[in-house]
Each structure stands twice: as C-alpha cells, then as structure tokens.
Design a protein around this motif. Structure first.
Motif, PDB file in Angstrom:
ATOM      1  N   LYS A   1      91.618 -82.974  60.051  1.00 43.48           N
ATOM      2  CA  LYS A   1      90.731 -83.118  58.894  1.00 43.48           C
ATOM      3  C   LYS A   1      90.423 -81.750  58.282  1.00 43.48           C
ATOM      4  CE  LYS A   1      86.716 -85.750  57.497  1.00 43.48           C
ATOM      5  NZ  LYS A   1      87.487 -86.532  56.553  1.00 43.48           N
ATOM      6  N   LEU A   2      90.165 -80.754  59.121  1.00 40.80           N
ATOM      7  CA  LEU A   2      89.917 -79.398  58.650  1.00 40.80           C
ATOM      8  C   LEU A   2      91.130 -78.854  57.892  1.00 40.80           C
ATOM      9  CD1 LEU A   2      88.093 -76.864  58.602  1.00 40.80           C
ATOM     10  CD2 LEU A   2      89.151 -76.210  60.761  1.00 40.80           C
ATOM     11  N   HIS A   3      92.317 -79.071  58.445  1.00 43.07           N
ATOM     12  CA  HIS A   3      93.550 -78.620  57.786  1.00 43.07           C
ATOM     13  C   HIS A   3      93.722 -79.304  56.423  1.00 43.07           C
ATOM     14  CE1 HIS A   3      97.617 -77.215  57.282  1.00 43.07           C
ATOM     15  NE2 HIS A   3      98.016 -78.469  57.082  1.00 43.07           N
TER      16      HIS A   3
ATOM     17  N   ARG B   1      91.285 -77.792  53.857  1.00 44.51           N
ATOM     18  CA  ARG B   1      91.749 -76.483  53.397  1.00 44.51           C
ATOM     19  C   ARG B   1      92.904 -76.624  52.421  1.00 44.51           C
ATOM     20  NH1 ARG B   1      91.632 -73.317  59.148  1.00 44.51           N
ATOM     21  NH2 ARG B   1      89.414 -72.821  59.142  1.00 44.51           N
ATOM     22  N   SER B   2      93.805 -77.535  52.728  1.00 42.67           N
ATOM     23  CA  SER B   2      94.948 -77.766  51.846  1.00 42.67           C
ATOM     24  C   SER B   2      94.493 -78.297  50.491  1.00 42.67           C
ATOM     25  CB  SER B   2      95.905 -78.755  52.510  1.00 42.67           C
ATOM     26  OG  SER B   2      96.954 -79.067  51.630  1.00 42.67           O
TER      27      SER B   2
ATOM     28  N   ARG C   1      93.466 -77.587  44.714  1.00 39.52           N
ATOM     29  CA  ARG C   1      92.546 -77.681  43.569  1.00 39.52           C
ATOM     30  C   ARG C   1      92.331 -76.333  42.902  1.00 39.52           C
ATOM     31  NH1 ARG C   1      88.059 -82.319  44.550  1.00 39.52           N
ATOM     32  NH2 ARG C   1      89.561 -83.958  44.995  1.00 39.52           N
ATOM     33  N   GLN C   2      92.260 -75.281  43.690  1.00 42.97           N
ATOM     34  CA  GLN C   2      92.097 -73.951  43.102  1.00 42.97           C
ATOM     35  C   GLN C   2      93.304 -73.588  42.245  1.00 42.97           C
ATOM     36  OE1 GLN C   2      91.301 -71.494  46.540  1.00 42.97           O
ATOM     37  NE2 GLN C   2      89.088 -71.568  46.213  1.00 42.97           N
TER      38      GLN C   2
END
Length: 194
Positions: free
Chosen positions: A167-169, A172-173, A178-179
């Motif tokens: 979930k953390l990965h 971050r992805s 989005r950035q």
C-alpha cells in the motif's frame, strides 16, 4: 470623444502618477469601455492625491510616486476559510491566548518555585505544539484551497506487514504519477501576460 481627447486622458493619467501597466491593460483603442476605464482610474488617482499631504517646494516629487501594490491574496481572516476550518482557526487563537496567559503566570512566579515553573513551561510548549498543528492545517488550505484530512479513515493496525508495504509503494507511485501529470498540465497552460 475623439482620438486626441483620449490621448489627452492617457497623458493626464500618467502625469497623475498612473502606472503604464494599467494603461496597457486599458488599451490604446478608442471605445466607450476604455474611455470609462481611464476616467475611473484618473478619479482614483485624484482621490488618492487629495488624501496625501502636499509636498513642499523644496522637495521635488518623483516622476512616478504611485507604485503598484497588489492586495495580498490571503489575509488570514476567519472569513477566508471554509466553515469546516473555523474550529481549527478558533482553536489556534485559543491556544495562543492560553499560552500568553500561562506566560504571565510564569513571570509572576517566585524564583524558588522551580517545579511549578517547569510545569507552566511544559504547558506553554504544549500550547505552541497545538498552534503548529492548527497552522499546518490552515496553511495547507491557503496553498491548495483544499481541506487537509485530519482523521485517518482506514485502520492500519489490522493490515499485515506485506500488504502495508504494498500500500505504501502504491501511494508513492500514485503521488509521483500525479506530480508528473500536474507538471505536464502546467507546461501546457498558455503563458500569462503581466
């Protein structure tokens, strides 16, 4: 109105200390709209000139005395926040006033009351920690115009370690994706003329 009269209004506007940027925004074409806009700007400058004291003959006035100063976009009034953030705003104010009150109490203590002084210092520190939390939420709204979620909607204590790392990965992805999308959209925007 003739073109010469319009040019005379433009000269008068500049002589009163008007900005050339404003004049460029009004435009050089003769129209009722542009005439009304330049007359309005002249009246504003005349009203401002009446409010300011006159200069003496010994001090020469600079050529352009009126500098363009845009209004700050955010003044940090409670009315500039959505109603959902009003309790946070009020909590920040309350914590600040509480810290001030505690500081006055701390100043009134005698030197021998070290234990009471340390308790008051700890309470003051706690109040400023609360202020920092409120400021973080309010500043997030100032920069993004979105309300920062303050409560976690998912209980992460019940998720196994492997799924938690996955979930953390994923988060971050998603954030990186989005950035990059936002950067691409910003590049695609037309240039802003100031």
């Amino acid at each position: 109105m003739k073109k010469t009269e319009f040019e005379q209004l433009q000269k008068e506007f500049l002589q009163l200390g008007g900005s050339e940027k404003v004049l460029a925004q009004i435009g050089n074409s003769l129209s009722l709209r542009n005439e009304a806009r330049i007359k309005y700007e002249i009246k504003k400058l005349e009203k401002k000139a009446r409010k300011t004291p006159t200069t003496t003959a010994h001090t020469p006035a600079p050529a352009s005395t009126v500098a363009y100063q845009p209004r700050a976009t955010f003044q940090d009034y409670i009315s500039e926040y959505p109603p959902e953030l009003h309790p946070t705003y009020l909590q920040r104010q309350h914590c600040f006033l509480q810290a001030c009150s505690l500081k006055v109490q701390l100043n009134a203590l005698a030197d021998a009351e070290v234990l009471q002084a340390s308790k008051l210092q700890w309470e003051i520190w706690h109040q400023f920690a609360q202020i920092d939390k409120c400021d973080k939420t309010l500043q997030h709204y100032q920069h993004t115009r979105r309300i920062m979620p303050t409560e976690v909607q998912e209980d992460f204590s019940k998720i196994p370690d492997k799924r938690l790392h996955q979930k953390l990965h994923n988060l971050r992805s998603n954030r990186g994706y989005r950035q990059r999308t936002i950067e691409q959209l910003r590049k695609d925007l037309p240039p802003i003329d100031h």
